[in-house]
Design a protein around this motif. Structure first.
Motif, short mmCIF file in Angstrom:
data_model
loop_
_atom_site.label_atom_id
_atom_site.label_comp_id
_atom_site.label_asym_id
_atom_site.label_seq_id
_atom_site.Cartn_x
_atom_site.Cartn_y
_atom_site.Cartn_z
N ARG A 109 0.75 -1.08 -0.36
CA ARG A 109 0.31 -0.48 0.22
C ARG A 109 0.65 1.53 0.29
O ARG A 109 0.82 2.02 -0.52
CB ARG A 109 -1.14 -0.03 1.37
N ASN A 110 1.78 1.51 1.26
CA ASN A 110 2.13 2.88 0.96
C ASN A 110 3.61 2.52 -0.34
O ASN A 110 3.81 4.03 -0.13
CB ASN A 110 3.30 2.46 2.21
N ARG A 111 4.32 1.99 -0.34
CA ARG A 111 5.05 1.90 -1.74
C ARG A 111 4.56 2.38 -2.46
O ARG A 111 4.31 3.09 -3.20
CB ARG A 111 5.78 0.72 -1.66
N THR A 112 3.48 1.34 -3.11
CA THR A 112 2.36 2.29 -4.27
C THR A 112 1.88 3.55 -3.99
O THR A 112 1.68 4.18 -5.58
CB THR A 112 1.30 0.71 -4.38
N ALA A 113 1.56 3.98 -2.85
CA ALA A 113 1.29 5.05 -2.96
C ALA A 113 2.05 6.03 -3.05
O ALA A 113 1.78 7.82 -4.03
CB ALA A 113 0.73 5.29 -1.73
N ILE A 114 3.69 6.02 -2.64
CA ILE A 114 4.75 7.07 -2.65
C ILE A 114 4.93 7.09 -4.40
O ILE A 114 4.95 7.75 -4.45
CB ILE A 114 5.48 6.39 -1.81
N LYS A 135 12.35 6.12 8.46
CA LYS A 135 13.74 5.82 8.14
C LYS A 135 12.98 5.03 6.73
O LYS A 135 12.13 3.72 6.85
CB LYS A 135 14.99 5.30 8.73
N VAL A 136 13.31 4.75 5.61
CA VAL A 136 12.70 3.94 4.31
C VAL A 136 13.47 3.72 3.42
O VAL A 136 15.04 3.89 3.64
CB VAL A 136 11.53 4.86 3.53
N ASP A 137 13.62 2.68 3.17
CA ASP A 137 14.54 2.14 1.71
C ASP A 137 15.06 3.15 1.01
O ASP A 137 13.90 3.53 0.09
CB ASP A 137 13.98 0.96 1.33
N ASN A 138 16.54 2.96 0.48
CA ASN A 138 16.86 3.60 -0.75
C ASN A 138 16.13 3.44 -1.86
O ASN A 138 16.88 4.46 -3.31
CB ASN A 138 18.81 3.90 -0.63
N SER A 139 15.53 2.43 -2.34
CA SER A 139 14.67 2.53 -3.87
C SER A 139 13.04 4.27 -3.74
O SER A 139 12.89 3.34 -4.92
CB SER A 139 14.25 0.97 -4.08
N LEU A 140 13.13 4.50 -2.21
CA LEU A 140 11.99 5.48 -2.46
C LEU A 140 12.08 7.10 -2.78
O LEU A 140 13.98 6.91 -2.36
CB LEU A 140 11.22 5.27 -1.19
N PRO A 141 11.91 7.41 -3.17
CA PRO A 141 12.29 9.03 -3.80
C PRO A 141 12.42 9.79 -2.27
O PRO A 141 11.36 9.35 -1.67
CB PRO A 141 11.25 9.87 -4.75
N ILE A 146 14.40 12.69 5.96
CA ILE A 146 14.13 12.16 6.94
C ILE A 146 14.19 12.67 8.22
O ILE A 146 14.84 13.78 8.29
CB ILE A 146 14.81 10.48 7.78
N PHE A 147 13.16 13.01 8.59
CA PHE A 147 12.92 14.12 9.37
C PHE A 147 13.13 13.65 11.46
O PHE A 147 13.41 13.07 11.32
CB PHE A 147 11.59 14.39 9.55
N PRO A 148 14.60 13.86 11.58
CA PRO A 148 14.84 13.61 12.78
C PRO A 148 14.55 13.86 13.82
O PRO A 148 13.18 13.67 13.91
CB PRO A 148 15.49 14.51 12.83
N MET A 149 13.88 12.32 14.86
CA MET A 149 13.35 12.32 15.86
C MET A 149 13.54 13.23 17.16
O MET A 149 14.69 13.64 17.09
CB MET A 149 14.08 10.90 16.51
#
Length: 226
Positions: A109-114, A135-141, A146-149
């Motif tokens: 769902r999330n990968r498709t949406a992005i 954090k997400v994998d580096n295949s996503l735009p 990443i917003f810092p914690m």
């Protein structure tokens, strides 16, 4: 030039976020389509909603802070129901989760949406920034943005402080876009931080709606499309 922003409560909240800071700095029209608790399918839908209403053009700046992945968005009676993490929500019971939730479905769902939103917005030739709350994998735009914690500056609320939002703009968003932050904007953020810490510190038992009313007395021009 117009600004369109999308995300969850990290983008639209009771005090200024990175979205408001950019609008303040560039002194441009701001259309904030973010909503607390919203997930990435909802964000994807709202980008199309915004374009159909405003007709994006190549002078527009579109910024997205993608949300957490374990969220489900439901449009009902013209309003978005955004309950945050589905695993911690009272809206979705154990029976619903056992029948309708899985981690692999979250990933799809999330990968498709992005990925679909990225392709859609690029086809419109807008100036585009994308970042992620987690954090997400580096295949996503935008995987590197990443917003810092948050350091829980306001204690009773774990959302990022105004100065943490300022840091995100100054260190991540603006370098990506090639912009430079004005000193007057930094000063405005520092002033807002002092006022909000005072308001939150003196009213620890107030609801967010009550706090928001007090904060808005010091924050003119706020725009939201919740």
């Amino acid at each position: 030039m117009r600004l369109f922003t999308f995300g969850c409560s990290y983008t639209e909240y009771i005090w200024p976020t990175w979205s408001d800071i950019i609008a303040q700095d560039l002194d441009i029209e701001n259309h904030n389509y973010a909503k607390a608790g919203m997930g990435n399918q909802g964000i994807a839908c709202r980008t199309i909603e915004a374009n159909e209403k405003h007709n994006f053009n190549n002078k527009d700046l579109v910024c997205i802070l993608w949300s957490s992945w374990q969220r489900v968005d439901l449009l009902k009676d013209g309003k978005w129901i955004t309950e945050g993490n589905i695993l911690n929500s009272d809206y979705y019971d154990d029976e619903y989760l056992s029948k309708h939730w899985s981690e692999e479905n979250d990933i799809v769902r999330n990968r498709t949406a992005i990925l679909h939103t990225n392709a859609y917005l690029k086809s419109l030739n807008v100036d585009l920034f994308q970042g992620h709350k987690d954090k997400v994998d580096n295949s996503l735009p935008g995987f590197q943005n990443i917003f810092p914690m948050s350091k829980n500056v306001y204690r009773t609320d774990s959302h990022p402080s105004v100065l943490e939002h300022l840091s995100f703009v100054e260190k991540i968003v603006y370098p990506y876009l090639g912009y430079e932050l004005k000193e007057s904007t930094k000063s405005w953020c520092r002033d807002m931080e002092i006022k909000i810490q005072q308001i939150v510190g003196e009213n620890t038992r107030m609801s967010n709606l009550e706090l928001e009313d007090q904060i808005l007395e010091h924050w003119s021009g706020r725009v939201s499309y919740v």
